[in-house]
Scaffold this motif. Structure first.
Motif, PDB file in Angstrom:
ATOM      1  N   LEU A 237       0.174  -2.613  38.971  1.00 46.28           N
ATOM      2  CA  LEU A 237       0.327  -1.192  39.293  1.00 46.28           C
ATOM      3  C   LEU A 237       1.320  -0.502  38.365  1.00 46.28           C
ATOM      4  CD1 LEU A 237       0.245  -1.376  43.184  1.00 46.28           C
ATOM      5  CD2 LEU A 237      -1.580  -0.689  41.614  1.00 46.28           C
ATOM      6  N   LYS A 238       2.339  -1.234  37.919  1.00 44.25           N
ATOM      7  CA  LYS A 238       3.257  -0.669  36.932  1.00 44.25           C
ATOM      8  C   LYS A 238       2.529  -0.395  35.623  1.00 44.25           C
ATOM      9  CE  LYS A 238       7.537  -2.717  38.680  1.00 44.25           C
ATOM     10  NZ  LYS A 238       8.637  -3.696  38.400  1.00 44.25           N
ATOM     11  N   LEU A 239       1.686  -1.327  35.221  1.00 41.40           N
ATOM     12  CA  LEU A 239       0.903  -1.117  34.001  1.00 41.40           C
ATOM     13  C   LEU A 239      -0.053   0.056  34.165  1.00 41.40           C
ATOM     14  CD1 LEU A 239       0.041  -4.821  33.024  1.00 41.40           C
ATOM     15  CD2 LEU A 239       1.830  -3.359  32.078  1.00 41.40           C
ATOM     16  N   GLN A 240      -0.625   0.179  35.369  1.00 41.17           N
ATOM     17  CA  GLN A 240      -1.557   1.274  35.620  1.00 41.17           C
ATOM     18  C   GLN A 240      -0.861   2.622  35.515  1.00 41.17           C
ATOM     19  OE1 GLN A 240      -2.771   1.608  39.657  1.00 41.17           O
ATOM     20  NE2 GLN A 240      -3.364   3.737  39.332  1.00 41.17           N
ATOM     21  N   SER A 241       0.393   2.688  35.997  1.00 39.50           N
ATOM     22  CA  SER A 241       1.120   3.963  35.952  1.00 39.50           C
ATOM     23  C   SER A 241       1.370   4.405  34.520  1.00 39.50           C
ATOM     24  CB  SER A 241       2.445   3.825  36.710  1.00 39.50           C
ATOM     25  OG  SER A 241       3.302   2.899  36.054  1.00 39.50           O
ATOM     26  N   ARG A 242       1.410   3.433  33.597  1.00 42.21           N
ATOM     27  CA  ARG A 242       1.630   3.777  32.186  1.00 42.21           C
ATOM     28  C   ARG A 242       0.320   4.113  31.479  1.00 42.21           C
ATOM     29  NH1 ARG A 242       5.617  -1.380  30.874  1.00 42.21           N
ATOM     30  NH2 ARG A 242       7.259  -0.846  32.355  1.00 42.21           N
ATOM     31  N   SER A 243      -0.727   3.346  31.812  1.00 41.19           N
ATOM     32  CA  SER A 243      -2.004   3.540  31.123  1.00 41.19           C
ATOM     33  C   SER A 243      -2.824   4.669  31.706  1.00 41.19           C
ATOM     34  CB  SER A 243      -2.825   2.241  31.175  1.00 41.19           C
ATOM     35  OG  SER A 243      -3.165   1.916  32.510  1.00 41.19           O
ATOM     36  N   GLY A 244      -2.621   4.966  32.997  1.00 39.40           N
ATOM     37  CA  GLY A 244      -3.403   6.022  33.628  1.00 39.40           C
ATOM     38  C   GLY A 244      -4.721   5.540  34.196  1.00 39.40           C
ATOM     39  N   THR A 345      -3.589   6.190  44.220  1.00 34.41           N
ATOM     40  CA  THR A 345      -3.197   7.362  43.457  1.00 34.41           C
ATOM     41  C   THR A 345      -1.983   7.034  42.602  1.00 34.41           C
ATOM     42  OG1 THR A 345      -1.779   8.090  45.267  1.00 34.41           O
ATOM     43  CG2 THR A 345      -4.049   8.898  45.248  1.00 34.41           C
ATOM     44  N   PRO A 346      -1.735   7.795  41.531  1.00 36.07           N
ATOM     45  CA  PRO A 346      -0.586   7.505  40.662  1.00 36.07           C
ATOM     46  C   PRO A 346       0.726   7.492  41.443  1.00 36.07           C
ATOM     47  CG  PRO A 346      -2.046   9.088  39.622  1.00 36.07           C
ATOM     48  CD  PRO A 346      -2.539   8.924  41.023  1.00 36.07           C
TER      49      PRO A 346
END
Length: 394
Positions: A237-244, A345-346
């Protein structure tokens, strides 16, 4: 000053790359060849000193020096150019040792006034063999050293018995044998110790892998356990917050699982859990995560996925379970499940998304089971609070 130092450093790096190469493993091999070349160079200097100090035969000295230069340069070029890579041992350790033993015998023959001291060259070569060869090759090289020196001493006593007295040569050979024997024994011990350490290291790595598996995996299904899933999900999820990229959580509960245990027994229930794990892994991608969340509950994190795609994936798992044959004790048993799917969601905390997925799962149960329900979107205030908290962190 820094501006003046930079070119010299880059020049040194270029020089090292030219001499040693750029491949790290190849550099080690070339470095060993250069170490051997240094020993050859010392031998040549000794011969030159002997030529001037004791008026040694010039032809013998020059022949010894020429042979040393050819041996050193030949071995260096063979390794540096990569020609040696065609062989099982790219470092050419055995070949280098055998050539060095012959060269040491030539130095012994040329340096007649102090030839006894030259026996130390054979001992040094034997020590090099210990560090680079296996047990069998070490013993072969020790035997080869005795053979080369024995033949050299016999030839010298036959050609010039006045200079090379047989009794003295036998004494030198005995000394060499006496020294090489414990050196070889030391090599045997060191090689055995290295082999034992390598075995222990492999066993330790296997044990650590097993422990890590036990720590991270559910023993029954082979899926991630709850702790490992939570840690890996947080990381994703941390990676997702950066990649979108979007992610979706799916909380799954096997329908009527207590009835399966009561009707068929716990062994069949365990088989049902394993069957579900097997079928869900067929549908998921390598980037997705799946864990046994507890009892008959499973949690799936689908990365770079939309809610609609996640619902399709759940249907595919459901179809696979319908087609799969049941456990041997109950081949007609078909495993059904209900799922709550929550599109994350973000900046939404994992626990909040889990609460929404659990609510959707409960709704699927109420609406008749064996179905997937999409979770409601989080309240706008929660998303705003998460954004504010994230902004303050920066």
């Amino acid at each position: 000053m820094p501006e003046n130092n930079t070119p010299s450093l880059s020049g040194l790096a270029r020089l090292l790359n030219a001499v040693l190469g750029t491949d790290l493993l190849q550099r080690v091999r070339v470095s060993r060849a250069l170490m051997a070349a240094f020993v050859y160079a010392m031998g040549c200097l000794l011969c030159e000193f002997g030529l001037r100090q004791w008026q040694l035969p010039p032809m013998g000295v020059r022949l010894c020096q020429l042979s040393s230069v050819l041996a050193a340069s030949g071995m260096y070029l063979a390794v540096r150019t990569g020609w040696s890579l065609r062989f099982v041992d790219p470092s050419l350790a055995v070949a280098q040792i055998m050539v060095a033993q012959v060269a040491a015998a030539m130095v012994y023959a040329v340096m007649s006034p102090v030839r006894g001291a030259m026996l130390s060259l054979q001992v040094m070569i034997a020590l090099f063999a210990i560090s680079s060869l296996g047990l069998r090759a070490q013993l072969q090289m020790a035997g080869n050293a005795l053979l080369v020196m024995g033949l050299t001493m016999v030839a010298l006593t036959e050609l010039s018995p006045q200079t090379y007295a047989p009794a003295m040569e036998w004494t030198h050979f005995t000394v060499l044998l006496t020294v090489l024997a414990p050196v070889s024994l030391l090599g045997v011990q060191l090689t055995t110790m290295r082999a034992r350490l390598a075995t222990q290291k492999a066993a330790l790595e296997t044990a650590l892998d097993r422990i890590q598996t036990l720590v991270d995996k559910d023993e029954m299904t082979g899926l991630l356990n709850r702790r490992a899933m939570r840690d890996m999900a947080m990381h994703h999820l941390k990676l997702q917050s950066r990649s979108g990229d979007g992610s979706v959580l799916a909380l799954i509960d096997l329908d009527a699982f207590k009835r399966i245990n009561d009707l068929y027994g716990h062994a069949v229930g365990d088989d049902a859990l394993r069957l579900f794990a097997q079928e869900v892994c067929k549908v998921l991608r390598d980037t997705d995560l799946v864990a046994r969340w507890g009892g008959e509950e499973f949690l799936i994190l689908l990365t770079a996925t939309t809610a609609d795609q996640a619902l399709v994936a759940m249907d595919r798992v459901r179809d696979g379970l319908m087609k799969a044959e049941g456990p041997p004790q109950a081949p007609d048993l078909r495993v059904h499940f209900s799922a709550g799917v929550a599109e994350m969601t973000p900046l939404e905390p994992l626990d909040k998304a889990l609460e929404r997925a659990e609510a959707a799962l409960h709704r699927a149960k109420v609406l008749g089971r064996n179905r997937s329900e999409l979770a409601l979107e989080p309240a706008l205030s929660e998303v705003t609070a998460a954004l504010i908290k994230s902004t303050r962190a920066f």
